[in-house]
Scaffold this motif. Structure first.
Motif, mmCIF file in Angstrom:
data_model
loop_
_atom_site.group_PDB
_atom_site.id
_atom_site.type_symbol
_atom_site.label_atom_id
_atom_site.label_comp_id
_atom_site.label_asym_id
_atom_site.label_seq_id
_atom_site.Cartn_x
_atom_site.Cartn_y
_atom_site.Cartn_z
ATOM 1 N N VAL A 63 28.303 25.878 2.989
ATOM 2 C CA VAL A 63 29.058 25.697 1.737
ATOM 3 C C VAL A 63 29.379 27.072 1.166
ATOM 4 C CG1 VAL A 63 29.076 24.687 -0.569
ATOM 5 C CG2 VAL A 63 27.882 23.519 1.291
ATOM 6 N N VAL A 64 30.668 27.329 0.943
ATOM 7 C CA VAL A 64 31.114 28.649 0.494
ATOM 8 C C VAL A 64 31.871 28.523 -0.821
ATOM 9 C CG1 VAL A 64 32.330 30.752 1.144
ATOM 10 C CG2 VAL A 64 31.398 29.262 2.931
ATOM 11 N N ASP A 65 31.356 29.188 -1.854
ATOM 12 C CA ASP A 65 32.023 29.194 -3.164
ATOM 13 C C ASP A 65 31.498 30.373 -3.961
ATOM 14 O OD1 ASP A 65 33.098 28.589 -5.750
ATOM 15 O OD2 ASP A 65 33.237 26.491 -5.149
ATOM 16 N N ASP A 66 32.398 31.153 -4.538
ATOM 17 C CA ASP A 66 31.958 32.316 -5.307
ATOM 18 C C ASP A 66 31.521 31.947 -6.712
ATOM 19 O OD1 ASP A 66 34.696 31.709 -5.907
ATOM 20 O OD2 ASP A 66 34.824 33.618 -6.963
ATOM 21 N N THR A 67 31.777 30.698 -7.137
ATOM 22 C CA THR A 67 31.322 30.218 -8.443
ATOM 23 C C THR A 67 29.948 29.575 -8.260
ATOM 24 O OG1 THR A 67 33.613 29.768 -9.097
ATOM 25 C CG2 THR A 67 31.866 28.760 -10.421
ATOM 26 N N ILE A 68 28.939 30.158 -8.871
ATOM 27 C CA ILE A 68 27.563 29.714 -8.665
ATOM 28 C C ILE A 68 27.382 28.248 -9.061
ATOM 29 C CG2 ILE A 68 25.149 30.099 -9.286
ATOM 30 C CD1 ILE A 68 26.405 32.241 -7.522
ATOM 31 N N GLU A 69 27.998 27.838 -10.165
ATOM 32 C CA GLU A 69 27.852 26.461 -10.630
ATOM 33 C C GLU A 69 28.385 25.471 -9.594
ATOM 34 O OE1 GLU A 69 29.205 23.586 -14.370
ATOM 35 O OE2 GLU A 69 29.636 25.739 -14.412
ATOM 36 N N SER A 70 29.578 25.748 -9.066
ATOM 37 C CA SER A 70 30.157 24.870 -8.054
ATOM 38 C C SER A 70 29.322 24.882 -6.770
ATOM 39 C CB SER A 70 31.586 25.301 -7.729
ATOM 40 O OG SER A 70 32.424 25.146 -8.847
ATOM 41 N N LEU A 108 34.739 25.026 2.178
ATOM 42 C CA LEU A 108 35.193 26.390 1.897
ATOM 43 C C LEU A 108 36.110 26.426 0.673
ATOM 44 C CD1 LEU A 108 35.338 29.344 2.842
ATOM 45 C CD2 LEU A 108 37.117 28.657 4.458
ATOM 46 N N ASP A 109 35.676 27.167 -0.334
ATOM 47 C CA ASP A 109 36.495 27.345 -1.536
ATOM 48 C C ASP A 109 37.738 28.164 -1.189
ATOM 49 O OD1 ASP A 109 37.268 27.247 -4.208
ATOM 50 O OD2 ASP A 109 36.209 29.099 -4.690
ATOM 51 N N VAL A 110 38.861 27.824 -1.777
ATOM 52 C CA VAL A 110 40.120 28.515 -1.462
ATOM 53 C C VAL A 110 40.260 29.811 -2.242
ATOM 54 C CG1 VAL A 110 42.632 28.375 -1.580
ATOM 55 C CG2 VAL A 110 41.311 26.403 -0.790
ATOM 56 N N ARG A 111 40.057 29.754 -3.558
ATOM 57 C CA ARG A 111 40.278 30.931 -4.405
ATOM 58 C C ARG A 111 38.992 31.742 -4.559
ATOM 59 N NH1 ARG A 111 45.058 31.453 -6.703
ATOM 60 N NH2 ARG A 111 46.450 29.648 -6.980
ATOM 61 N N MET A 112 38.934 32.868 -3.853
ATOM 62 C CA MET A 112 37.813 33.805 -3.982
ATOM 63 C C MET A 112 38.389 35.211 -4.097
ATOM 64 S SD MET A 112 34.957 32.222 -1.341
ATOM 65 C CE MET A 112 36.089 32.040 0.034
ATOM 66 N N PRO A 113 37.752 36.096 -4.865
ATOM 67 C CA PRO A 113 38.350 37.406 -5.166
ATOM 68 C C PRO A 113 38.466 38.334 -3.965
ATOM 69 C CG PRO A 113 36.120 37.252 -6.051
ATOM 70 C CD PRO A 113 36.492 35.876 -5.590
ATOM 71 N N GLU A 114 37.463 38.413 -3.124
ATOM 72 C CA GLU A 114 37.486 39.366 -2.013
ATOM 73 C C GLU A 114 38.449 38.945 -0.908
ATOM 74 O OE1 GLU A 114 33.533 39.892 -0.579
ATOM 75 O OE2 GLU A 114 32.685 40.087 -2.583
ATOM 76 N N MET A 115 38.457 37.651 -0.608
ATOM 77 C CA MET A 115 39.254 37.126 0.497
ATOM 78 C C MET A 115 39.469 35.636 0.247
ATOM 79 S SD MET A 115 38.132 37.016 4.525
ATOM 80 C CE MET A 115 37.508 38.712 4.406
ATOM 81 N N SER A 116 40.673 35.158 0.449
ATOM 82 C CA SER A 116 40.941 33.742 0.201
ATOM 83 C C SER A 116 40.251 32.874 1.258
ATOM 84 C CB SER A 116 42.443 33.469 0.228
ATOM 85 O OG SER A 116 42.942 33.522 1.553
ATOM 86 N N GLY A 117 40.028 31.625 0.897
ATOM 87 C CA GLY A 117 39.438 30.693 1.848
ATOM 88 C C GLY A 117 40.313 30.493 3.079
ATOM 89 N N PHE A 118 41.628 30.577 2.897
ATOM 90 C CA PHE A 118 42.542 30.447 4.033
ATOM 91 C C PHE A 118 42.311 31.572 5.043
ATOM 92 C CE2 PHE A 118 45.729 28.380 0.890
ATOM 93 C CZ PHE A 118 45.080 27.167 1.024
ATOM 94 N N GLU A 119 42.104 32.792 4.549
ATOM 95 C CA GLU A 119 41.879 33.924 5.443
ATOM 96 C C GLU A 119 40.521 33.810 6.148
ATOM 97 O OE1 GLU A 119 42.409 37.222 7.679
ATOM 98 O OE2 GLU A 119 43.902 36.126 6.488
ATOM 99 N N VAL A 120 39.514 33.349 5.415
ATOM 100 C CA VAL A 120 38.203 33.117 6.042
ATOM 101 C C VAL A 120 38.343 32.104 7.177
ATOM 102 C CG1 VAL A 120 35.862 32.245 5.681
ATOM 103 C CG2 VAL A 120 36.938 33.679 3.938
#
Length: 222
Positions: A63-70, A108-120
């Protein structure tokens, strides 16, 4: 009177012949039906066993998400359902975790600051170790173009934010089942291919031996 009797006998014989053919057809139909029921029972048992294994086998989910709550919420939903969960709070840690030990599925979360989920997703699909991992994007994006981009990157599905527990579990379970059935079929194909290769090799060997024997016989007769 004699003609009538002959015609009557002929009709009787035709009738007996028809009845005999009907009985034979009935027997053949009954045999086919029994065979069909045996095959049907076998396939039903195989499907039931496969479905049981798919449903109850514990899966490893990244599970990948840069928002800790999510991240906590998704991890909790999956953990409570009996799945093994590996949380990652960023793209880099997600890539490292997936390459070190490929999961059965990834959210996989889509919107992340370092790299988008699409790129991951693209990077995972480019690596031989991880390119078969089913990836479900988690996103608040509703635009059709964004979803098309996600599928083109290699994703298999989307879960919309704010997500519902029932939807998350349903989509995860569906794609895990699809993946396991795919692996099962691939295993059967590989097994049958190996058997066919072995049979072909045996046939070539037998043909070569026969040709050699024929040549030896021809030379002895010369």
């Amino acid at each position: 009177m004699l003609l009538y009797s002959v015609n009557g006998l002929k009709h009787l014989f035709d009738l007996v012949g028809f009845c005999h053919e009907s009985v034979e057809l009935y027997k053949k139909g009954l045999t086919f039906l029994r065979g069909f029921m045996v095959i049907h029972g076998f396939m039903k048992e195989r499907w039931s066993t496969l479905h049981h294994n798919v449903t109850h086998q514990t899966a490893d989910i990244l599970v990948v998400d840069d928002t800790i709550e999510s991240l906590r919420l998704l991890s909790g939903i999956l953990s409570n359902a009996g799945y093994r969960v590996r949380p990652a709070n960023g793209p880099q840690s997600a890539l490292e975790s997936a390459l070190a030990h490929p999961p059965n599925l990834s959210l996989l979360d889509v919107r992340m600051p370092e790299m988008s989920g699409f790129e991951v997703c693209r990077r995972l699909k480019q690596d031989e170790l991880t390119h078969e991992i089913p990836i479900i994007f988690v996103s608040a994006l509703q635009d059709m173009q964004d979803r098309v981009q996600g599928f083109e990157a290699g994703g298999v599905d989307f879960i919309s934010k704010p997500f519902q527990e029932a939807e998350v579990l349903a989509r995860v379970n569906t794609h895990l089942q699809l993946r396991r059935m795919q692996l099962h079929l691939e295993g059967l194909v590989a097994e049958r291919t190996a058997e066919l290769k072995e049979a072909n090799e045996a046939l070539r060997k037998e043909i070569a031996e026969r040709k050699a024997a024929q040549e030896t016989l021809r030379q002895s007769e010369a």
